[in-house]
Design a protein around this motif. Structure first.
Motif, PDB file in Angstrom:
ATOM      1  N   ALA A 288      35.322  26.477  72.956  1.00 42.29           N
ATOM      2  CA  ALA A 288      36.431  25.785  72.300  1.00 42.29           C
ATOM      3  C   ALA A 288      36.981  26.621  71.151  1.00 42.29           C
ATOM      4  CB  ALA A 288      35.953  24.424  71.782  1.00 42.29           C
ATOM      5  N   ASP A 289      38.238  26.497  70.888  1.00 43.47           N
ATOM      6  CA  ASP A 289      38.997  27.150  69.815  1.00 43.47           C
ATOM      7  C   ASP A 289      38.903  28.666  69.836  1.00 43.47           C
ATOM      8  OD1 ASP A 289      36.500  27.682  68.657  1.00 43.47           O
ATOM      9  OD2 ASP A 289      36.946  26.740  66.752  1.00 43.47           O
ATOM     10  N   ALA A 290      38.688  29.232  71.043  1.00 43.69           N
ATOM     11  CA  ALA A 290      38.649  30.694  71.151  1.00 43.69           C
ATOM     12  C   ALA A 290      40.050  31.255  70.944  1.00 43.69           C
ATOM     13  CB  ALA A 290      38.110  31.111  72.509  1.00 43.69           C
ATOM     14  N   PRO A 291      40.165  32.430  70.311  1.00 42.69           N
ATOM     15  CA  PRO A 291      41.491  33.039  70.131  1.00 42.69           C
ATOM     16  C   PRO A 291      42.018  33.600  71.451  1.00 42.69           C
ATOM     17  CG  PRO A 291      39.788  34.517  69.370  1.00 42.69           C
ATOM     18  CD  PRO A 291      39.095  33.247  69.740  1.00 42.69           C
ATOM     19  N   ASP A 292      43.298  33.895  71.455  1.00 45.69           N
ATOM     20  CA  ASP A 292      43.861  34.580  72.620  1.00 45.69           C
ATOM     21  C   ASP A 292      43.388  36.032  72.595  1.00 45.69           C
ATOM     22  OD1 ASP A 292      45.235  32.326  73.460  1.00 45.69           O
ATOM     23  OD2 ASP A 292      46.979  32.793  72.195  1.00 45.69           O
ATOM     24  N   VAL A 293      42.705  36.430  73.645  1.00 50.57           N
ATOM     25  CA  VAL A 293      42.164  37.793  73.698  1.00 50.57           C
ATOM     26  C   VAL A 293      42.761  38.519  74.890  1.00 50.57           C
ATOM     27  CG1 VAL A 293      40.034  37.155  72.538  1.00 50.57           C
ATOM     28  CG2 VAL A 293      40.135  37.083  75.037  1.00 50.57           C
ATOM     29  N   LYS A 294      42.663  39.840  74.841  1.00 51.37           N
ATOM     30  CA  LYS A 294      43.261  40.682  75.878  1.00 51.37           C
ATOM     31  C   LYS A 294      42.252  41.061  76.950  1.00 51.37           C
ATOM     32  CE  LYS A 294      45.763  45.091  76.277  1.00 51.37           C
ATOM     33  NZ  LYS A 294      46.288  46.253  75.510  1.00 51.37           N
ATOM     34  N   GLU A 295      41.042  41.448  76.526  1.00 47.13           N
ATOM     35  CA  GLU A 295      40.030  41.929  77.479  1.00 47.13           C
ATOM     36  C   GLU A 295      38.657  41.349  77.135  1.00 47.13           C
ATOM     37  OE1 GLU A 295      41.631  46.374  78.668  1.00 47.13           O
ATOM     38  OE2 GLU A 295      40.461  46.138  76.821  1.00 47.13           O
ATOM     39  N   ILE A 296      37.904  41.038  78.184  1.00 47.84           N
ATOM     40  CA  ILE A 296      36.507  40.577  78.034  1.00 47.84           C
ATOM     41  C   ILE A 296      35.671  41.390  79.017  1.00 47.84           C
ATOM     42  CG2 ILE A 296      34.948  38.603  78.078  1.00 47.84           C
ATOM     43  CD1 ILE A 296      37.494  36.808  77.999  1.00 47.84           C
ATOM     44  N   SER A 297      34.721  42.116  78.503  1.00 53.71           N
ATOM     45  CA  SER A 297      33.872  42.965  79.347  1.00 53.71           C
ATOM     46  C   SER A 297      32.406  42.599  79.125  1.00 53.71           C
ATOM     47  CB  SER A 297      34.082  44.449  79.021  1.00 53.71           C
ATOM     48  OG  SER A 297      35.434  44.803  79.165  1.00 53.71           O
ATOM     49  N   LEU A 298      31.674  42.555  80.214  1.00 54.21           N
ATOM     50  CA  LEU A 298      30.241  42.248  80.153  1.00 54.21           C
ATOM     51  C   LEU A 298      29.481  43.434  80.722  1.00 54.21           C
ATOM     52  CD1 LEU A 298      28.702  39.731  79.202  1.00 54.21           C
ATOM     53  CD2 LEU A 298      28.618  38.973  81.578  1.00 54.21           C
ATOM     54  N   PHE A 299      28.502  43.953  79.949  1.00 53.29           N
ATOM     55  CA  PHE A 299      27.746  45.124  80.379  1.00 53.29           C
ATOM     56  C   PHE A 299      26.237  44.820  80.353  1.00 53.29           C
ATOM     57  CE2 PHE A 299      31.609  46.884  78.428  1.00 53.29           C
ATOM     58  CZ  PHE A 299      32.093  47.627  79.493  1.00 53.29           C
ATOM     59  N   ARG A 300      25.541  45.301  81.369  1.00 54.54           N
ATOM     60  CA  ARG A 300      24.078  45.232  81.370  1.00 54.54           C
ATOM     61  C   ARG A 300      23.542  46.420  80.562  1.00 54.54           C
ATOM     62  NH1 ARG A 300      24.541  45.302  86.829  1.00 54.54           N
ATOM     63  NH2 ARG A 300      23.040  47.025  86.934  1.00 54.54           N
ATOM     64  N   LEU A 301      22.712  46.117  79.577  1.00 54.27           N
ATOM     65  CA  LEU A 301      22.089  47.181  78.779  1.00 54.27           C
ATOM     66  C   LEU A 301      20.713  47.491  79.345  1.00 54.27           C
ATOM     67  CD1 LEU A 301      22.982  46.118  75.120  1.00 54.27           C
ATOM     68  CD2 LEU A 301      24.246  47.612  76.691  1.00 54.27           C
ATOM     69  N   PRO A 302      20.372  48.758  79.460  1.00 52.09           N
ATOM     70  CA  PRO A 302      19.065  49.129  80.022  1.00 52.09           C
ATOM     71  C   PRO A 302      17.938  48.794  79.047  1.00 52.09           C
ATOM     72  CG  PRO A 302      20.186  51.068  79.174  1.00 52.09           C
ATOM     73  CD  PRO A 302      21.168  49.934  79.065  1.00 52.09           C
ATOM     74  N   PRO A 303      16.681  48.816  79.530  1.00 48.02           N
ATOM     75  CA  PRO A 303      15.536  48.530  78.653  1.00 48.02           C
ATOM     76  C   PRO A 303      15.411  49.487  77.479  1.00 48.02           C
ATOM     77  CG  PRO A 303      14.877  48.416  80.972  1.00 48.02           C
ATOM     78  CD  PRO A 303      16.263  48.983  80.939  1.00 48.02           C
ATOM     79  N   ASP A 304      16.082  50.652  77.556  1.00 51.30           N
ATOM     80  CA  ASP A 304      16.031  51.601  76.439  1.00 51.30           C
ATOM     81  C   ASP A 304      16.611  50.993  75.169  1.00 51.30           C
ATOM     82  OD1 ASP A 304      15.030  53.332  78.274  1.00 51.30           O
ATOM     83  OD2 ASP A 304      16.867  54.497  78.523  1.00 51.30           O
ATOM     84  N   ILE A 305      17.519  50.035  75.315  1.00 49.02           N
ATOM     85  CA  ILE A 305      18.133  49.382  74.157  1.00 49.02           C
ATOM     86  C   ILE A 305      17.293  48.153  73.806  1.00 49.02           C
ATOM     87  CG2 ILE A 305      20.177  48.225  73.270  1.00 49.02           C
ATOM     88  CD1 ILE A 305      20.567  51.202  73.700  1.00 49.02           C
ATOM     89  N   ASP A 306      16.722  48.163  72.605  1.00 46.89           N
ATOM     90  CA  ASP A 306      15.890  47.052  72.132  1.00 46.89           C
ATOM     91  C   ASP A 306      16.794  45.977  71.539  1.00 46.89           C
ATOM     92  OD1 ASP A 306      14.102  45.302  70.999  1.00 46.89           O
ATOM     93  OD2 ASP A 306      12.981  46.818  69.883  1.00 46.89           O
ATOM     94  N   PRO A 307      16.838  44.789  72.129  1.00 47.54           N
ATOM     95  CA  PRO A 307      17.739  43.748  71.617  1.00 47.54           C
ATOM     96  C   PRO A 307      17.373  43.255  70.222  1.00 47.54           C
ATOM     97  CG  PRO A 307      16.256  42.840  73.261  1.00 47.54           C
ATOM     98  CD  PRO A 307      16.055  44.321  73.283  1.00 47.54           C
TER      99      PRO A 307
END
Length: 681
Positions: free
Chosen positions: A323-342
């Motif tokens: 809800a109440d999200a702004p108008d955006v141009k692009e939305i990208s979703l990427f899988r990060l490998p295990p090398d990246i510690d969340p």
């Protein structure tokens, strides 16, 4: 000077001030060689058949990877190399532990030990059964608390310290090995269960999405040399939001249930999902990725790791569900490998480039993201120290021993008042000795031993560990009180009151006297020369322990404590016969074993002369005009001159009772007669 010397001795007995964890370090341990496991041994511990190949791994957690037909089938490690397990003897204790790729302990085997209790108290079969009991323990399950944990065998009561150290070493080594090989997570992590309804403003406010904005004016200044310049202004060149969507409170609110479930379902082991949202003139994706398969405008940075997302890790999202999200141009979703510690900070950089007359000019826009604390699981609680679990489980036993030593302290401080009342002294002493024998000894196994003295001395030389001696609270309290009591009263605080076998001898002799059994008076010259036996035994055991601890422990069987108290006479007949012979001797010579044979008493007697206070009173007439205390002394600690030998005194207070009893002490009788004659004149 004597006070300072004894104080230093007491501090040494109680060990170093700071307790360190049970692990290997450079504090006095000589490196030991651990034998590489054979493929056959590895197969047996892993519960497999067929040929295995073992590959030694030194990096990270040292150990061996077991493979079959090129596939990992298990891992092995040494408790000495990983956990630095140190036994009660102060020597390394090495157990080989095997775990499966699924995170279960499949087997363990003792490879090396120098434990006194293991050598004499229980059999190798008992230890093999105990160690084998860890097979099947699930390392992925939540760690239990306390002594009783599902899948973990209980420590053996007659070998609490040694089997406790084995247990601690196996569990710590297995868990460390599993974490080091990536079998289980190191604890903590992302909360993937909790869901809270949030809107866009709420997500941004709590840091679920990190944000940055670059205006047209800022971009025009950075790209001023571009062939086609940008028009400055307040408009947005790039507004960027980025964050991990793994927490349901983020992903489900932001993307909706269906897209969120699909995104999470596509993740592999150890992977996380990063969303990048943008609006403005500049595209964070660009179009080159369609040809190259690489999002070269985006760089994800963590520490020394720098990566560009690829087409295979990309998922396009058409719109936001929050809800109440702004108008955006692009939305990208990427899988990060295990090398990246969340759990560690992540930087996301987006590059913008423009051609110049000769080359190109570029600018970098960055946003720094860190997973909010609200979406983190609390770190996995490290297993509590084994000795803490044991103390918690034995609260009642510990409290009872503490009460016993408190009562004894009261008796000894109030000895002048008590010894003026023979019946009170007699009843309180008999009652205390009965409690020592039946409750402290046979009930709680509270029997000190020369073996513990040897183990303590070796631990001082090879690396003292508080935890090792704290594992058995009853024994620790007794030793602590004995060490402190030596400062005030000498070794008699233990030998005369808290030693179960000493109590057994004295109670046996009391019954013999009541039955009219005639006592044997050992001539003083013979009596003093027989003392040599126990001191020789103590020195011999100590000296032999530096050559062979195993042989020293065999020689320590001169102590009947294990047979009579710890094992309650349930032992091979030669040991039982030895105990019965000693008790038979004590029928005629009170505390026969204490007087002439006890190496523990000899070890405690050595510093006895350093005690600060002389609580036992003597009169000038003692030894010259009266020798009653000498003849009545429990252990013959009073010489013909009336002097009390602190090395031999067990602090029974009998001589003090006689001195204060007008019906027994000849000096008091003579004074009473003189007073009576003076009054009659």
């Amino acid at each position: 000077m004597r006070c300072l010397v004894l104080l230093a001795l007491v501090l040494a007995l109680l060990g170093p001030v700071a307790a360190q964890p049970l692990h290997a370090d450079s504090a006095g341990f000589a490196a030991i060689s651990t034998s590489d496991p054979t493929p056959d041994l590895a197969a047996r511990l892993l519960g497999l058949t067929g040929p295995l190949v073992l590959v030694r791994q030194e990096a990270g957690v040292p150990g061996w990877d077991a493979t079959a037909q090129g596939k990992i089938v298990g891992y092995l490690a040494s408790t000495w190399q990983v956990a630095g397990s140190v036994g009660y003897s102060g020597r390394p204790l090495d157990v080989l532990v095997a775990i499966s790729p699924e995170g279960r302990i499949t087997g363990a085997q003792v490879m090396q030990h120098n434990e006194p209790v293991l050598t004499l108290g229980i059999s190798d079969a008992d230890i093999a059964t105990y160690v084998g009991g860890f097979a099947g323990y699930d390392l992925t399950a939540p760690a239990g608390t306390g002594l009783r944990q599902p899948g973990v065998p209980d420590v053996i009561s007659r070998a609490t310290v040694s089997t406790g150290v084995i247990r601690d070493g196996i569990l710590r080594t297995a868990r460390t090995l599993a974490i080091g090989r990536g079998v289980i997570a190191a604890g903590g992590g992302i909360d993937r269960i909790t869901f809270q309804q949030l809107d866009w403003a709420g997500l941004v406010a709590m840091g679920a999405l990190a944000e940055t904005r670059v205006s047209m004016t800022q971009a025009a200044a950075s790209l001023s040399t571009a062939k086609i310049p940008l028009d400055p202004g307040d408009g947005t060149f790039l507004q960027l939001w980025a964050g991990l969507i793994d927490p349901p409170s983020v992903g489900q609110n932001l993307l909706g249930q269906q897209v969120f479930t699909s995104a999470i379902g596509n993740l592999g082991p150890g992977e996380t999902a990063l969303v990048i949202i943008s609006k403005g003139l500049h595209s964070h994706r660009g179009t080159d990725w369609r040809r190259s398969g690489l999002f070269d405008r985006i760089t994800i940075i963590q520490g020394a790791t720098r990566l560009h997302p690829t087409e295979t890790s990309y998922q396009m999202v058409k719109r936001l569900a929050v809800a109440d999200a702004p108008d955006v141009k692009e939305i990208s979703l990427f899988r990060l490998p295990p090398d990246i510690d969340p759990l560690q900070p992540i930087r996301i950089e987006v590059t913008a480039s423009r051609a110049t007359e000769t080359d190109a000019v570029s600018m970098t826009m960055a946003v720094d993201y860190s997973l909010p604390a609200a979406f983190r699981l609390p770190p996995e609680t490290a297993p509590s120290a084994l000795w803490r679990d044991i103390w918690a489980a034995k609260r009642l036993e510990t409290a009872f021993v503490a009460c016993m030593v408190a009562v004894l302290t009261l008796i000894l401080f109030a000895q002048e008042w008590i010894t003026r009342r023979p019946r009170l002294w007699r009843s309180s002493r008999i009652g205390f000795l009965l409690t020592t024998l039946f409750v402290l000894g046979w009930g709680l196994n509270g029997q000190l031993s020369v073996v513990q003295v040897i183990a303590f001395i070796h631990s001082l030389l090879t690396g003292f560990r508080w935890e090792t001696f704290l594992i058995e609270p009853v024994i620790f309290l007794l030793w602590a009180f004995t060490a402190l009591g030596m400062l005030f009263w000498g070794r008699g605080v233990y030998c005369g009151w808290l030693c179960p076998f000493g109590a057994l001898q004295e109670l046996t002799n009391t019954a013999a006297v009541a039955l009219g059994i005639r006592q044997i008076a050992v001539p003083q010259a013979v009596h003093e020369r027989l003392w040599v036996i126990k001191y020789t035994a103590f020195v011999g055991i100590l000296a032999l322990s530096f050559y062979s601890l195993h042989d020293a422990l065999i020689l320590a069987e001169v102590e009947p404590f294990k047979t009579a108290i710890s094992l309650r006479m349930i032992r091979a007949w030669p040991f039982v016969l030895f105990v019965l012979a000693l008790l038979a001797a004590s029928l005629f010579i009170e505390r026969f074993y204490c007087r002439y044979l006890c190496p523990l008493g000899a070890g405690l007697a050595l510093p006895a002369k350093l005690k600060v206070f002389d609580w036992l009173k003597r009169r000038p007439q003692c030894g010259r005009e009266c020798r009653l205390c000498e003849t009545k002394c429990t252990v013959g600690a009073i010489d013909p001159l009336g002097r009390i030998n602190a090395n031999e005194c067990v602090l029974c207070l009998r001589c003090q009772v006689i001195m204060n009893d007008g019906t027994q002490c000849p000096v008091l009788k003579r004074r009473a007669r003189s007073t009576a004659e003076g009054a009659s004149q």
